[in-house]
Write a protein that holds these residues in place. Structure first.
Motif, PDB file in Angstrom:
ATOM      1  N   GLU A 141       0.828  -1.201   0.000  1.00  0.00           N
ATOM      2  CA  GLU A 141       0.000   0.000   0.000  1.00  0.00           C
ATOM      3  C   GLU A 141       0.866   1.256   0.000  1.00  0.00           C
ATOM      4  O   GLU A 141       0.585   2.216  -0.727  1.00  0.00           O
ATOM      5  CB  GLU A 141      -0.943   0.012   1.205  1.00  0.00           C
ATOM      6  CG  GLU A 141      -1.893   1.209   1.175  1.00  0.00           C
ATOM      7  CD  GLU A 141      -2.909   1.217   2.301  1.00  0.00           C
ATOM      8  OE1 GLU A 141      -3.559   2.278   2.492  1.00  0.00           O
ATOM      9  OE2 GLU A 141      -3.072   0.187   2.989  1.00  0.00           O
ATOM     10  N   ARG A 144       2.232   1.851  -3.429  1.00  0.00           N
ATOM     11  CA  ARG A 144       1.205   2.386  -4.327  1.00  0.00           C
ATOM     12  C   ARG A 144       0.973   3.871  -4.064  1.00  0.00           C
ATOM     13  O   ARG A 144       0.848   4.666  -5.002  1.00  0.00           O
ATOM     14  CB  ARG A 144      -0.097   1.601  -4.140  1.00  0.00           C
ATOM     15  CG  ARG A 144      -1.239   2.031  -5.041  1.00  0.00           C
ATOM     16  CD  ARG A 144      -0.939   1.731  -6.488  1.00  0.00           C
ATOM     17  NE  ARG A 144      -2.136   1.867  -7.314  1.00  0.00           N
ATOM     18  CZ  ARG A 144      -2.142   1.821  -8.644  1.00  0.00           C
ATOM     19  NH1 ARG A 144      -1.010   1.625  -9.304  1.00  0.00           N
ATOM     20  NH2 ARG A 144      -3.261   1.933  -9.313  1.00  0.00           N
ATOM     21  N   ASP A 442      -9.768   6.314   6.530  1.00  0.00           N
ATOM     22  CA  ASP A 442      -8.338   6.022   6.609  1.00  0.00           C
ATOM     23  C   ASP A 442      -8.021   5.439   7.978  1.00  0.00           C
ATOM     24  O   ASP A 442      -8.847   5.476   8.905  1.00  0.00           O
ATOM     25  CB  ASP A 442      -7.479   7.262   6.305  1.00  0.00           C
ATOM     26  CG  ASP A 442      -7.414   8.262   7.448  1.00  0.00           C
ATOM     27  OD1 ASP A 442      -6.793   7.959   8.485  1.00  0.00           O
ATOM     28  OD2 ASP A 442      -7.975   9.365   7.305  1.00  0.00           O
ATOM     29  N   SER A 490     -14.528   1.056   2.141  1.00  0.00           N
ATOM     30  CA  SER A 490     -13.085   1.227   1.993  1.00  0.00           C
ATOM     31  C   SER A 490     -12.343   0.764   3.244  1.00  0.00           C
ATOM     32  O   SER A 490     -12.757   1.023   4.373  1.00  0.00           O
ATOM     33  CB  SER A 490     -12.793   2.711   1.731  1.00  0.00           C
ATOM     34  OG  SER A 490     -11.405   2.928   1.607  1.00  0.00           O
ATOM     35  N   LEU A 492      -8.499   0.905   3.930  1.00  0.00           N
ATOM     36  CA  LEU A 492      -7.104   1.206   3.623  1.00  0.00           C
ATOM     37  C   LEU A 492      -6.527   2.125   4.696  1.00  0.00           C
ATOM     38  O   LEU A 492      -7.263   2.741   5.472  1.00  0.00           O
ATOM     39  CB  LEU A 492      -6.990   1.864   2.247  1.00  0.00           C
ATOM     40  CG  LEU A 492      -7.329   0.925   1.078  1.00  0.00           C
ATOM     41  CD1 LEU A 492      -7.725   1.718  -0.152  1.00  0.00           C
ATOM     42  CD2 LEU A 492      -6.148   0.019   0.769  1.00  0.00           C
ATOM     43  N   ILE A 497      -5.720   7.045  -1.516  1.00  0.00           N
ATOM     44  CA  ILE A 497      -6.111   5.945  -2.407  1.00  0.00           C
ATOM     45  C   ILE A 497      -7.327   5.191  -1.863  1.00  0.00           C
ATOM     46  O   ILE A 497      -7.641   4.101  -2.335  1.00  0.00           O
ATOM     47  CB  ILE A 497      -4.947   4.961  -2.663  1.00  0.00           C
ATOM     48  CG1 ILE A 497      -4.500   4.275  -1.367  1.00  0.00           C
ATOM     49  CG2 ILE A 497      -3.786   5.657  -3.356  1.00  0.00           C
ATOM     50  CD1 ILE A 497      -3.588   3.076  -1.589  1.00  0.00           C
ATOM     51  N   SER A 498      -8.014   5.756  -0.883  1.00  0.00           N
ATOM     52  CA  SER A 498      -9.154   5.052  -0.303  1.00  0.00           C
ATOM     53  C   SER A 498     -10.432   5.379  -1.058  1.00  0.00           C
ATOM     54  O   SER A 498     -10.496   6.326  -1.845  1.00  0.00           O
ATOM     55  CB  SER A 498      -9.309   5.412   1.180  1.00  0.00           C
ATOM     56  OG  SER A 498      -9.812   6.727   1.334  1.00  0.00           O
ATOM     57  N   ALA A 658     -11.115  -1.968  -1.705  1.00  0.00           N
ATOM     58  CA  ALA A 658      -9.696  -1.909  -2.067  1.00  0.00           C
ATOM     59  C   ALA A 658      -9.232  -0.579  -2.626  1.00  0.00           C
ATOM     60  O   ALA A 658      -8.032  -0.423  -2.882  1.00  0.00           O
ATOM     61  CB  ALA A 658      -9.382  -3.016  -3.079  1.00  0.00           C
ATOM     62  N   TYR A 660      -7.686   2.285  -4.530  1.00  0.00           N
ATOM     63  CA  TYR A 660      -6.747   2.299  -5.660  1.00  0.00           C
ATOM     64  C   TYR A 660      -5.480   1.518  -5.285  1.00  0.00           C
ATOM     65  O   TYR A 660      -4.378   1.858  -5.715  1.00  0.00           O
ATOM     66  CB  TYR A 660      -6.390   3.740  -6.001  1.00  0.00           C
ATOM     67  CG  TYR A 660      -6.098   4.020  -7.465  1.00  0.00           C
ATOM     68  CD1 TYR A 660      -6.017   3.001  -8.412  1.00  0.00           C
ATOM     69  CD2 TYR A 660      -5.905   5.325  -7.899  1.00  0.00           C
ATOM     70  CE1 TYR A 660      -5.753   3.276  -9.740  1.00  0.00           C
ATOM     71  CE2 TYR A 660      -5.643   5.612  -9.226  1.00  0.00           C
ATOM     72  CZ  TYR A 660      -5.560   4.590 -10.142  1.00  0.00           C
ATOM     73  OH  TYR A 660      -5.295   4.863 -11.460  1.00  0.00           O
ATOM     74  N   LEU A 661      -5.660   0.465  -4.468  1.00  0.00           N
ATOM     75  CA  LEU A 661      -4.512  -0.290  -3.966  1.00  0.00           C
ATOM     76  C   LEU A 661      -3.687  -0.903  -5.084  1.00  0.00           C
ATOM     77  O   LEU A 661      -2.479  -1.045  -4.972  1.00  0.00           O
ATOM     78  CB  LEU A 661      -4.990  -1.384  -3.007  1.00  0.00           C
ATOM     79  CG  LEU A 661      -3.923  -2.250  -2.341  1.00  0.00           C
ATOM     80  CD1 LEU A 661      -2.946  -1.385  -1.541  1.00  0.00           C
ATOM     81  CD2 LEU A 661      -4.566  -3.301  -1.453  1.00  0.00           C
ATOM     82  N   GLN A 662      -4.342  -1.256  -6.179  1.00  0.00           N
ATOM     83  CA  GLN A 662      -3.597  -1.818  -7.300  1.00  0.00           C
ATOM     84  C   GLN A 662      -4.216  -1.353  -8.615  1.00  0.00           C
ATOM     85  O   GLN A 662      -5.248  -0.686  -8.633  1.00  0.00           O
ATOM     86  CB  GLN A 662      -3.568  -3.346  -7.227  1.00  0.00           C
ATOM     87  CG  GLN A 662      -4.924  -4.015  -7.213  1.00  0.00           C
ATOM     88  CD  GLN A 662      -4.786  -5.538  -7.123  1.00  0.00           C
ATOM     89  OE1 GLN A 662      -3.741  -6.114  -7.415  1.00  0.00           O
ATOM     90  NE2 GLN A 662      -5.859  -6.205  -6.738  1.00  0.00           N
TER      91      GLN A 662
END
Length: 692
Positions: A141, A144, A442, A490, A492, A497-498, A658, A660-662
């Motif tokens: 994470e 990323r 978050d 979410s 993360l 990116i959440s 997830a 924008y984790l990947q």
């Protein structure tokens, strides 16, 4: 105290935006916030954030993930709170005073973003970290997040020379001002217009629920005893669908089409300047057009890829639409109509055609589609898929009496987040439907649970009567709730990116996928209950409804794709689109736009792409995501259970939770087990035969 709350100080006294929020869930104290609080709150929050950023940029210690990237993630909490409360109001419950503040603050926010993104010392730290990212021992994470920061700085021009950065900053400020004015002009036109219906002759063909809603709209405008059709979709579309008065349909439709190009609020000069500035911005950043710039950081990657998808669907959709038009023309002729079907006729005759082909009448459906029941249906689907539960709260401050709030908990009974629903049209609200996050999830400094908003523009029923939806309205509710789940679920650590902070052409996948459950008999049998009798929708009506799901899809696909193609055309042309009206005509002529169909969004009121940059050169993304949703729902169908727990878990783990984790393509493949099959889109829209 929630981790996103500010530290109390003497300077916060008297301004609820800057004081700690002691409301349930740390939600905004909308009952205490006044317009005059916003400008001083913005000034204080901007100054605070700038001090935070300067401290990071000037840190004498060697750059590390913690002292640079994590520090940036922690920064701007107060600004995020103030901005979230403000923009929620300017979109959902605005007034002249708020709009004045918005005009002032838009360029200041753009200037603030530029001061961060174009800060050379800050970029040197981020760039140095990115250059040795493999040696930093980062979690996936963190890696990323670092990658996304580097991309963000680079795409903002941080690596350019000083003259280029100055010009990019000027462009950014001007675009912010133009986008704000564009949106306010559209809202002004929508607020100002009402087609007043006076007497039974004007009401010919309108079903009782539409008459009631029109009476409510008239009363809200001081026209008690009359009926009024507004420019909100939930008002004008059913009017065009049912009104037997062709002259009034034409009047209303032309007003709807002309939003944003009136003498007092003409958006066409704004469009010309906007696309020229965006083209210049792209050139400074090394791209041949703004479309190339925008799509470089998406799943599509290039305008050519997006155009390839749009054109592959346009051809069969246009052929289908022309056949649909022939059938409607025959209906009009059989009634003695000596005219060619026009855009203001399509919905009226399509409704008749649907009755003839499927024995299906929209007014027969609406009694079974109560707003409250459809909200329950969306919640029930989330419970059966993901174990979420929703409990309405009446102690949470709201921005309008119609707004409702729910506490959301998970299978373990722990808090997931707070969800607001703002469902009814009103003059203070911009048209359309959307989701936004007042607070993003978050876990950077303790658990921060999200606060998510869904906003619609449904027609409100008379006092004491239930509000009834069309099936398209109900689909919109499910769509926006799909976005809402993307924010609520979410899971993360880092906020950047959440939730829905993902690629533009992936963000619509979770929402469009969620629409599928509305059409399932398992949901309709349980929740589509007659508002008077409580009886479920009859099986025969349910069968006819589902049989008609691809009816009129030529029309629906053409009105959407034409908008997406014109969007890409504008952002490929740039300064060559100096006359937006002529450019629009030429763009539509090139694709052979049927004269009897209008774009879903004409440029002067195309807020997706001109009231901000969110969907600029990206309206195609709805169709791109539809490939994913059409193919993705197949995973449940193949499992033999649309609530299959294993498939639902993969969907939650790799998509809804997830962020924008990947890379989105990898996320989709992890969920589905393979890449998407584009043919699923044509099957979903019933265009396979037209393509062959």
């Amino acid at each position: 105290m929630s981790a996103d709350q500010p530290t109390p100080s003497p300077q916060t006294a008297g301004n609820p935006l800057l004081a700690p929020w002691t409301t349930p869930f740390g939600s905004p104290p909308f009952d205490e916030i006044a317009t005059e609080h916003f400008r001083p709150a913005f000034d204080a929050a901007l100054a605070e954030h700038l001090r935070e950023v300067e401290a990071i940029a000037g840190n004498p210690a060697e750059p590390s993930f913690e002292n640079t990237i994590a520090a940036l993630e922690r920064g701007g909490r107060t600004l995020s709170r103030v901005a979230a409360a403000f923009f929620n109001l300017t979109s959902a419950h605005s007034n002249d005073a708020l709009e004045a503040v918005e005009r002032d603050i838009a360029p200041l926010l753009a200037r603030h973003r530029n001061a961060i993104q174009l800060n050379p010392a800050l970029f040197r730290r981020v760039d140095a970290l990115f250059a040795r990212r493999g040696a930093l021992g980062l979690t996936p994470e963190q890696d990323r997040v670092l990658e996304r920061y580097h991309i963000g700085f680079t795409r903002s021009g941080a690596g350019l020379d000083e003259p280029a950065k100055r010009r990019l900053a000027e462009i950014g400020e001007r675009l912010a001002t133009l986008g704000t004015q564009f949106g306010q002009n559209v809202l002004a036109d929508e607020k100002a217009y009402a087609l007043v219906l006076d007497g039974e002759a004007d009401l010919a063909g309108l079903p009782p629920e539409l008459r009631d809603a029109a009476a409510e709209s008239a009363a809200a405008r001081g026209l008690a005893g009359k009926h009024a059709i507004t420019l909100g979709r939930s008002s004008i579309e059913p009017f065009l669908q049912f009104s037997a008065r062709r002259d009034l349909r034409e009047t209303a439709f032309k007003a709807w089409l002309a939003r944003g190009e009136g003498a007092a609020a003409d958006n066409r000069p704004i469009i010309a300047e906007t696309v020229a500035l965006r083209a210049e911005q792209a050139r400074l950043l090394g791209y041949p057009s703004y479309a190339h710039f925008r799509l470089d950081d998406t799943m599509a990657k290039t305008p050519e890829a997006a155009l390839g998808l749009l054109r592959s669907v346009w051809t069969p959709a246009r052929a289908r639409a022309l056949r649909e038009q022939e059938a409607l023309q025959a209906l009009a002729a059989a009634e003695g109509g000596n005219f060619e079907i026009a855009a203001w006729d399509w919905r009226y005759y399509a409704e008749q055609q649907r009755k003839a082909e499927y024995n299906l009448d929209e007014s027969e459906l609406k009694p079974y589609l109560q707003l409250d029941r459809m909200i329950e249906a969306a919640f029930d689907t989330a419970h059966r898929l993901f174990g979420l539960s929703f409990a309405e709260r009446h102690d949470v401050p709201v921005w309008h009496p119609d707004v409702r709030a729910w506490e959301v908990t998970g299978r373990d009974g722990q808090l997931v987040g707070l969800f607001y629903g703002d469902y009814f049209a009103r003059p203070s609200k911009r048209s359309g439907a959307w989701m936004e996050a007042i607070r993003e999830q978050d876990k950077l400094d303790g658990e921060v649970r999200p606060i998510i908003v869904n906003v619609m523009n449904f027609a409100k029923a008379a006092e004491g009567a239930p509000s009834l939806l069309s099936f398209d309205d109900a689909r919109t509710l499910f769509h926006e709730f799909g976005h809402g789940l993307h924010g609520l679920m979410s899971d993360l650590t880092y906020p950047s990116i959440s939730g829905t902070n993902v690629a533009r052409d992936f963000v619509e996948f979770p929402s469009q996928l969620y629409e599928h459950w509305l059409e399932r008999p398992e949901i309709l049998r349980r929740h589509a209950l007659h508002y008077r009798t409580g009886e479920p929708m009859p099986e025969d009506l349910l069968r006819r409804l589902l049989a008609a799901r691809t009816f009129n899809q030529g029309f629906a696909t053409v009105e959407f794709i034409s908008s997406a193609l014109v969007d890409l055309d504008f952002h490929a042309a740039g300064a060559d689109a100096a006359d937006p009206a002529a450019f629009e005509r030429e763009s539509l002529a090139r694709i052979g736009m049927p004269a009897a169909i209008a774009m879903r969004h004409r440029p002067p009121h195309f807020q997706h792409i001109f009231a901000g940059s969110g969907y600029s050169a990206g309206y195609y993304s709805y169709l791109w995501s539809e490939v994913l949703d059409a193919d993705g729902f197949g995973a449940f169908e193949e499992a033999g259970d649309v609530f299959d727990p294993d498939v639902a878990k993969r969907l939650g783990d790799f998509v809804y939770s997830a962020g924008y984790l990947q890379d989105p393509a990898k996320a989709y493949q992890d969920f589905r087990g393979r890449p998407p099959e584009p043919a699923a889109l044509l099957r979903k829209r019933g265009l396979v035969e037209a393509a062959e």
